[in-house]
Write an enzyme that holds these catalytic residues in place. Structure first.
Site, mmCIF file in Angstrom:
data_model
loop_
_atom_site.group_PDB
_atom_site.id
_atom_site.type_symbol
_atom_site.label_atom_id
_atom_site.label_comp_id
_atom_site.label_asym_id
_atom_site.label_seq_id
_atom_site.Cartn_x
_atom_site.Cartn_y
_atom_site.Cartn_z
ATOM 1 N N SER A 5 -24.685 18.802 -9.577
ATOM 2 C CA SER A 5 -25.858 18.240 -8.903
ATOM 3 C C SER A 5 -25.428 17.477 -7.667
ATOM 4 O O SER A 5 -24.341 16.878 -7.634
ATOM 5 C CB SER A 5 -26.546 17.277 -9.873
ATOM 6 O OG SER A 5 -27.464 16.463 -9.183
ATOM 7 N N TYR B 229 -26.760 9.944 -15.658
ATOM 8 C CA TYR B 229 -26.890 11.398 -15.507
ATOM 9 C C TYR B 229 -25.913 11.909 -14.451
ATOM 10 O O TYR B 229 -25.146 12.851 -14.681
ATOM 11 C CB TYR B 229 -28.336 11.762 -15.121
ATOM 12 C CG TYR B 229 -28.458 13.167 -14.581
ATOM 13 C CD1 TYR B 229 -28.433 14.259 -15.439
ATOM 14 C CD2 TYR B 229 -28.565 13.402 -13.213
ATOM 15 C CE1 TYR B 229 -28.512 15.545 -14.942
ATOM 16 C CE2 TYR B 229 -28.655 14.686 -12.704
ATOM 17 C CZ TYR B 229 -28.619 15.754 -13.573
ATOM 18 O OH TYR B 229 -28.678 17.023 -13.081
ATOM 19 N N LYS C 167 -22.291 14.396 -14.580
ATOM 20 C CA LYS C 167 -21.978 15.570 -13.751
ATOM 21 C C LYS C 167 -20.648 15.385 -13.033
ATOM 22 O O LYS C 167 -19.828 16.308 -12.955
ATOM 23 C CB LYS C 167 -23.107 15.823 -12.739
ATOM 24 C CG LYS C 167 -24.440 16.222 -13.369
ATOM 25 C CD LYS C 167 -24.366 17.569 -14.054
ATOM 26 C CE LYS C 167 -25.689 17.988 -14.669
ATOM 27 N NZ LYS C 167 -25.594 19.246 -15.443
#
Ligand code: UDP
Length: 336
Positions: free
Chosen positions: A124, A149, A153
């Protein structure tokens, strides 16, 4: 190739499954359906003209992944599985680390045990520590991010790099998505968020469908042309095509590329595009900025074009029209 899509019943996975099949690949989906629907796989199968096998289970279960790899004689894995709600990750960090890291590690271990060397990972643009316009892949990436989050990643990117150092046969691609939007042009599959959508496009779509009362625009005092936040909205079918290009370009080592369009759209641009597609004004109000939001985040998509021969071809208007067709035909998503 025979390709396993972990988390393949979700928004990006289901669209990628169709494009893979259009490119003569075979697809198997492994998904625990915790945030996806088997109806998406049935519809994707219909659109692709072939039955896509769905194994319901957890990509964090190494033995299960190993069995699926062996039984289906898989050549490559595209690893979509994981939790993806930014706000929820702040409230449930341990769940995010367990599920996202656990599924990536288990999948890579199962691949090593079964001798599967091709791996494509859903990363991302949130891994960039300093968001801004036209971010290139060599921009600063690290753990100094706004939410867990994004950190999951960034950590998985490091894990893939370390796995590649230890196994020179591994062929990996890390794909940094910007803002995936839109839907399949048929309107039969699309984004089906659970509960109140956090993301702009599904929220506006639900306002247009009358499911939500009004859009709240998070700030109009950013240093951007119209004061609202600017993002690089990429049509999910362009994104799906980027996965196929990455899969077909795999070579030993890790290739990390942005998947974005290179163009920015503001919140007001998205709202106006939706109003044009729907044919009426949509209720909205300006409210305070959302904590953690950057003013601008757009991709420099040059490397993906150079290395994959891929570039996005669909516009924001195309994405909005397709998202609206999906929303109109399926006001309650796959529950309809
Ligand atoms: N946004 C907004 N209202 C919403 C949801 C999002 O104004 O209900 C804005 C948000 O501040 C950002 C843009 O829309 O500028 C895209 O937000 P989204 O959550 O879709 O993506 P991300 O922030 O993860 O890039």
């Amino acid at each position: 190739m025979r390709v396993l899509l972990t988390g393949g019943a979700g928004f990006i996975g289901s669209h990628t499954a169709i494009v893979l099949i259009e490119h003569e690949h075979e697809v198997v989906i492994l998904d625990d359906l915790s945030n996806a629907s088997d109806e998406a796989v049935r519809r994707a199968s219909r659109l692709a003209g072939t039955e896509i096998p769905l194994v319901v289970g957890d990509a964090g279960d190494r033995e299960l992944v190993g069995r699926v790899l062996a039984e289906h004689r898989i050549d490559a894995v595209i690893h979509f599985a994981g939790r993806k709600a930014v706000g929820e990750s702040v409230a449930k960090p341990l769940e995010y680390y367990r599920v996202n890291l656990g599924s990536a590690i288990a999948t890579l271990e199962a691949m090593a045990e079964q001798g599967v060397e091709r791996f494509v990972f859903s990363s991302s643009a949130t891994v960039y520590e300093r968001p801004g316009p036209l971010l290139a892949e060599d921009a600063q990436v690290g753990l100094d991010l706004e939410n867990p989050y994004g950190r999951t990643k960034a950590i998985i990117e490091a894990i893939v790099t370390d796995a590649s150092m230890a196994n020179s046969a591994l062929q990996a691609a890390v794909l940094r998505y910007f803002n995936p939007v839109g839907a399949h042009a048929s309107g039969n599959i699309g984004e089906d968020p659970k509960g109140i959508p956090n993301n702009l496009m599904p929220f506006v779509a639900q306002v247009a469908a009358g499911v939500r009362e009004r859009l709240r625009i998070f700030g109009d005092d950013y240093d951007t042309p119209d004061g609202t936040g600017v993002r690089d909205y990429i049509h999910v079918v362009d994104l799906a095509e980027g996965h196929v290009a990455a899969l077909e370009a795999l070579a030993p080592g890790v290739l990390t590329v942005n998947l974005g369009t290179g163009s920015g759209g503001s919140v007001l641009d998205v709202l106006r595009a939706f109003e044009a597609a729907v044919g009426r004004e949509l209720p909205h109000e300006i409210v305070a900025r959302r904590p953690g939001d950057a003013a601008i985040s757009t991709a420099d998509p040059t490397l993906a074009h150079e290395r994959l021969g891929w570039r996005a071809t669909r516009s924001l208007d195309d994405a909005v029209r397709d998202a609206w067709r999906w929303q109109r035909q399926n006001p309650r998503g796959y529950a309809d």
